[in-house]
Design an enzyme around this catalytic site. Structure first.
Site, PDB file in Angstrom:
ATOM      1  N   SER A   1      56.122  39.445  23.745  1.00  0.00           N
ATOM      2  CA  SER A   1      57.112  39.650  22.555  1.00  0.00           C
ATOM      3  C   SER A   1      56.836  41.117  21.890  1.00  0.00           C
ATOM      4  O   SER A   1      55.630  41.309  22.178  1.00  0.00           O
ATOM      5  CB  SER A   1      56.568  38.561  21.478  1.00  0.00           C
ATOM      6  OG  SER A   1      57.065  38.915  20.306  1.00  0.00           O
ATOM      7  N   SER A   2      57.597  41.653  21.313  1.00  0.00           N
ATOM      8  CA  SER A   2      57.757  42.831  20.810  1.00  0.00           C
ATOM      9  C   SER A   2      56.672  42.697  19.651  1.00  0.00           C
ATOM     10  O   SER A   2      56.173  44.223  19.111  1.00  0.00           O
ATOM     11  CB  SER A   2      58.895  43.619  20.430  1.00  0.00           C
ATOM     12  OG  SER A   2      59.565  42.697  19.386  1.00  0.00           O
ATOM     13  N   CYS A   3      56.276  41.730  19.240  1.00  0.00           N
ATOM     14  CA  CYS A   3      55.145  41.804  17.938  1.00  0.00           C
ATOM     15  C   CYS A   3      53.873  42.029  18.368  1.00  0.00           C
ATOM     16  O   CYS A   3      52.877  42.154  17.597  1.00  0.00           O
ATOM     17  CB  CYS A   3      55.288  40.500  17.243  1.00  0.00           C
ATOM     18  SG  CYS A   3      54.704  39.069  18.165  1.00  0.00           S
TER      19      CYS A   3
ATOM     20  N   TYR B   1      50.575  34.472  16.739  1.00  0.00           N
ATOM     21  CA  TYR B   1      51.377  34.462  17.787  1.00  0.00           C
ATOM     22  C   TYR B   1      51.176  35.612  18.757  1.00  0.00           C
ATOM     23  O   TYR B   1      51.314  35.658  19.836  1.00  0.00           O
ATOM     24  CB  TYR B   1      53.005  34.594  17.177  1.00  0.00           C
ATOM     25  CG  TYR B   1      54.134  34.551  18.173  1.00  0.00           C
ATOM     26  CD1 TYR B   1      54.185  33.145  19.091  1.00  0.00           C
ATOM     27  CD2 TYR B   1      55.004  35.471  18.633  1.00  0.00           C
ATOM     28  CE1 TYR B   1      55.114  33.174  20.143  1.00  0.00           C
ATOM     29  CE2 TYR B   1      55.888  35.498  19.721  1.00  0.00           C
ATOM     30  CZ  TYR B   1      55.946  34.181  20.299  1.00  0.00           C
ATOM     31  OH  TYR B   1      56.771  33.930  21.338  1.00  0.00           O
TER      32      TYR B   1
ATOM     33  N   LYS C   1      50.204  35.660  22.980  1.00  0.00           N
ATOM     34  CA  LYS C   1      51.112  36.548  23.803  1.00  0.00           C
ATOM     35  C   LYS C   1      50.183  37.598  24.382  1.00  0.00           C
ATOM     36  O   LYS C   1      50.233  37.832  25.703  1.00  0.00           O
ATOM     37  CB  LYS C   1      52.293  37.067  23.147  1.00  0.00           C
ATOM     38  CG  LYS C   1      53.523  36.200  22.684  1.00  0.00           C
ATOM     39  CD  LYS C   1      54.206  35.706  23.861  1.00  0.00           C
ATOM     40  CE  LYS C   1      53.991  34.171  23.820  1.00  0.00           C
ATOM     41  NZ  LYS C   1      54.579  33.653  25.156  1.00  0.00           N
TER      42      LYS C   1
ATOM     43  N   HIS D   1      64.904  33.259  12.985  1.00  0.00           N
ATOM     44  CA  HIS D   1      64.947  34.483  13.064  1.00  0.00           C
ATOM     45  C   HIS D   1      66.265  35.149  12.199  1.00  0.00           C
ATOM     46  O   HIS D   1      67.055  34.385  11.766  1.00  0.00           O
ATOM     47  CB  HIS D   1      65.151  35.227  14.504  1.00  0.00           C
ATOM     48  CG  HIS D   1      63.729  35.269  15.361  1.00  0.00           C
ATOM     49  ND1 HIS D   1      62.675  36.065  14.956  1.00  0.00           N
ATOM     50  CD2 HIS D   1      63.393  34.380  16.057  1.00  0.00           C
ATOM     51  CE1 HIS D   1      61.644  35.671  15.749  1.00  0.00           C
ATOM     52  NE2 HIS D   1      62.238  34.614  16.715  1.00  0.00           N
TER      53      HIS D   1
ATOM     54  N   TRP E   1      66.732  38.117   2.530  1.00  0.00           N
ATOM     55  CA  TRP E   1      65.086  38.235   2.377  1.00  0.00           C
ATOM     56  C   TRP E   1      64.680  39.762   2.607  1.00  0.00           C
ATOM     57  O   TRP E   1      65.369  40.182   3.411  1.00  0.00           O
ATOM     58  CB  TRP E   1      64.615  37.456   3.345  1.00  0.00           C
ATOM     59  CG  TRP E   1      64.591  36.069   3.456  1.00  0.00           C
ATOM     60  CD1 TRP E   1      65.219  35.310   2.501  1.00  0.00           C
ATOM     61  CD2 TRP E   1      63.894  35.389   4.359  1.00  0.00           C
ATOM     62  NE1 TRP E   1      65.440  34.057   2.914  1.00  0.00           N
ATOM     63  CE2 TRP E   1      64.499  33.763   4.114  1.00  0.00           C
ATOM     64  CE3 TRP E   1      63.396  35.222   5.576  1.00  0.00           C
ATOM     65  CZ2 TRP E   1      64.435  32.842   4.838  1.00  0.00           C
ATOM     66  CZ3 TRP E   1      63.079  34.353   6.342  1.00  0.00           C
ATOM     67  CH2 TRP E   1      63.379  32.893   5.764  1.00  0.00           C
TER      68      TRP E   1
ATOM     69  N   ARG F   1      65.401  46.914  13.142  1.00  0.00           N
ATOM     70  CA  ARG F   1      65.285  45.785  14.323  1.00  0.00           C
ATOM     71  C   ARG F   1      66.048  46.327  15.569  1.00  0.00           C
ATOM     72  O   ARG F   1      67.410  46.622  15.150  1.00  0.00           O
ATOM     73  CB  ARG F   1      65.510  44.458  13.922  1.00  0.00           C
ATOM     74  CG  ARG F   1      64.276  44.019  12.900  1.00  0.00           C
ATOM     75  CD  ARG F   1      63.073  43.681  13.528  1.00  0.00           C
ATOM     76  NE  ARG F   1      61.757  43.089  12.484  1.00  0.00           N
ATOM     77  CZ  ARG F   1      61.487  43.803  11.846  1.00  0.00           C
ATOM     78  NH1 ARG F   1      61.442  45.234  11.678  1.00  0.00           N
ATOM     79  NH2 ARG F   1      60.634  43.348  10.886  1.00  0.00           N
TER      80      ARG F   1
HETATM   81  P1  GDP Z   1      60.463  39.535  12.675  1.00  0.00           P
HETATM   82  O1  GDP Z   1      61.378  40.397  13.499  1.00  0.00           O
HETATM   83  O2  GDP Z   1      59.375  38.978  13.170  1.00  0.00           O
HETATM   84  O3  GDP Z   1      60.266  40.365  11.272  1.00  0.00           O
HETATM   85  O4  GDP Z   1      61.344  38.310  12.243  1.00  0.00           O
HETATM   86  P2  GDP Z   1      62.849  37.912  11.374  1.00  0.00           P
HETATM   87  O5  GDP Z   1      63.845  38.039  12.542  1.00  0.00           O
HETATM   88  O6  GDP Z   1      62.387  36.564  10.716  1.00  0.00           O
HETATM   89  O7  GDP Z   1      63.097  38.982  10.220  1.00  0.00           O
HETATM   90  C1  GDP Z   1      63.377  40.219  10.590  1.00  0.00           C
HETATM   91  C2  GDP Z   1      63.713  40.816   9.133  1.00  0.00           C
HETATM   92  O8  GDP Z   1      64.834  40.047   8.541  1.00  0.00           O
HETATM   93  C3  GDP Z   1      62.590  40.704   7.950  1.00  0.00           C
HETATM   94  O9  GDP Z   1      62.433  41.867   7.475  1.00  0.00           O
HETATM   95  C4  GDP Z   1      63.177  39.608   7.146  1.00  0.00           C
HETATM   96  O10 GDP Z   1      62.531  39.748   5.911  1.00  0.00           O
HETATM   97  C5  GDP Z   1      64.627  39.940   7.258  1.00  0.00           C
HETATM   98  N1  GDP Z   1      65.376  38.970   6.820  1.00  0.00           N
HETATM   99  C6  GDP Z   1      66.429  38.988   6.001  1.00  0.00           C
HETATM  100  N2  GDP Z   1      67.118  37.823   5.753  1.00  0.00           N
HETATM  101  C7  GDP Z   1      66.615  36.742   6.782  1.00  0.00           C
HETATM  102  C8  GDP Z   1      66.748  35.370   6.957  1.00  0.00           C
HETATM  103  O11 GDP Z   1      67.653  35.019   6.492  1.00  0.00           O
HETATM  104  N3  GDP Z   1      66.018  35.047   7.885  1.00  0.00           N
HETATM  105  C9  GDP Z   1      65.117  35.845   8.260  1.00  0.00           C
HETATM  106  N4  GDP Z   1      64.235  35.135   9.416  1.00  0.00           N
HETATM  107  N5  GDP Z   1      64.548  37.037   8.101  1.00  0.00           N
HETATM  108  C10 GDP Z   1      65.499  37.757   7.277  1.00  0.00           C
END
Ligand code: GDP
Length: 323
Positions: A109-111, A138, A142, A181, A204, A211
């Site tokens: 995973s890229s994390c 996580y 990985k 996600h 959020w 990304r």
């Molecule tokens: P990450 O790539 O491991 O950080 O995982 P996520 O895909 O859950 O989140 C990516 C980014 O999108 C983070 O900065 C979140 O705060 C933002 N984000 C905005 N809205 C949402 C939402 O509704 N769900 C999730 N999961 N992330 C959100």
């Protein structure tokens, strides 16, 4: 090179990635696929996995994560994420070796890369800095899987390769707002806000994190390509090659879902890693690149999601009418 009759095991075949792998393998003419999961086969159970590998005489294994999720899932369920992934991958890697599987492809995973990694993130950046705290558990699982594959290759001469996918999205993703996600989260959020004629939708974080996103069918295609063309010890990134901010992503999803309200950013929610773009020059040099543009992939995903939601509603109506 896998021949068309090769016996191939796709672990976690009911996950988004597992479904896409099975579909792409079938389309490419592979039909000796083994897809077993719980309750037929508990991948967490060491003796069951051992028996399975010794009986099946598998030639190739695609090893997807048993459990994963978005930023909230990583914050709320770190123990489940580290336990389940370590347990399942350890069982599969070990018994794949004992059963003399020809080749195994492990999904990282890229994390796994450091929180403040130079962008775009090169494969050599692994273990050069501290991890992003929200997904540390996580990521450690990985990294352990990657190192385990390398250790087995060194000591037992196996051919276990590890790939590092960027954020993957598409049909059959997890659309549960608490664990998903960002893409499935925003699709559900905007879809519901549109139906309920909301004037605004809350997103959020600050909207500033960047990304990279890859459509799941492209990812499955890349995995099959690497199973056929990559035999090295070092990990290899699989990405789309471009990143966008969460705000820009939200605007595209707003357009795709036809939600016409305002977007409000909730700074109280975590941002996670500031940037997460993979360096995909190694993959490009081998001759592979993604085919599906982000907007096109999002449209396909939304069409699938709407269909599933409509079916759910019809079933719910039928159930209520019966009562
Ligand atoms: P990450 O790539 O491991 O950080 O995982 P996520 O895909 O859950 O989140 C990516 C980014 O999108 C983070 O900065 C979140 O705060 C933002 N984000 C905005 N809205 C949402 C939402 O509704 N769900 C999730 N999961 N992330 C959100």
């Amino acid at each position: 090179m896998m021949n068309k009759e090769a016996k191939i095991f796709i672990a976690e075949h009911e996950s988004m990635i597992g479904i896409a792998l099975v579909k792409c393998l079938k389309t490419a003419g592979f039909n000796n696929l083994v897809t077993k999961s719980s309750p037929q086969l508990a991948l967490t159970n060491q003796s069951e996995v051992r028996k399975f590998f010794l009986q099946e005489e598998l030639e190739y294994v695609f090893l997807s994560p048993v459990k994963e999720g978005g930023i909230l899932a990583n914050i709320n369920y770190p123990a489940e994420l580290i336990y389940l992934n370590l347990q399942v991958q350890t069982n599969i890697i070990h018994f794949a070796c004992e059963a003399k599987v020809k080749k195994l492809l492990f999904l990282g995973s890229s994390c796994i890369y450091p929180k403040f990694c130079l962008q775009p993130m090169k494969e050599e950046a692994l273990l050069t800095g501290l991890l992003e705290p929200t997904n540390e558990a996580y990521a450690i699982a990985k990294i352990a899987g990657i190192k385990m594959c390398q250790a087995y290759n060194k000591q037992y001469n196996t051919n276990f390769i590890s790939v590092v996918p960027t954020n993957i999205y598409g049909p059959y993703d997890n659309f549960d707002l608490k664990t998903s996600h960002v893409i499935p989260g925003l699709i559900r959020n905007f879809h519901q806000s549109k139906i309920n004629r909301k004037k605004e939708a809350i997103i959020w974080g600050s909207g500033a994190p960047r990304r990279e996103f890859l459509y799941v069918d492209d990812f499955a295609d890349a995995c099959i390509f690497l199973m056929n063309n990559y035999d090295q010890l070092e990990i290899i990134n699989i990405g789309y090659g471009k990143d966008i901010s969460i705000k820009e992503l939200a605007l595209i999803i707003k357009d795709v879902t036809e939600f016409d309200g305002e977007l409000v950013f909730d700074d109280n929610k975590p941002d996670g890693m500031p940037y997460k773009l993979l360096d995909i020059s190694k993959m490009n040099k081998l001759g592979w690149s993604a085919k599906t543009d982000l907007k096109e992939g999002l449209k396909k995903t939304y069409i699938w999601f709407k269909q599933i939601e409509e079916e759910k509603q019809k079933n719910e109506k039928r159930r209520v009418n019966k009562i």
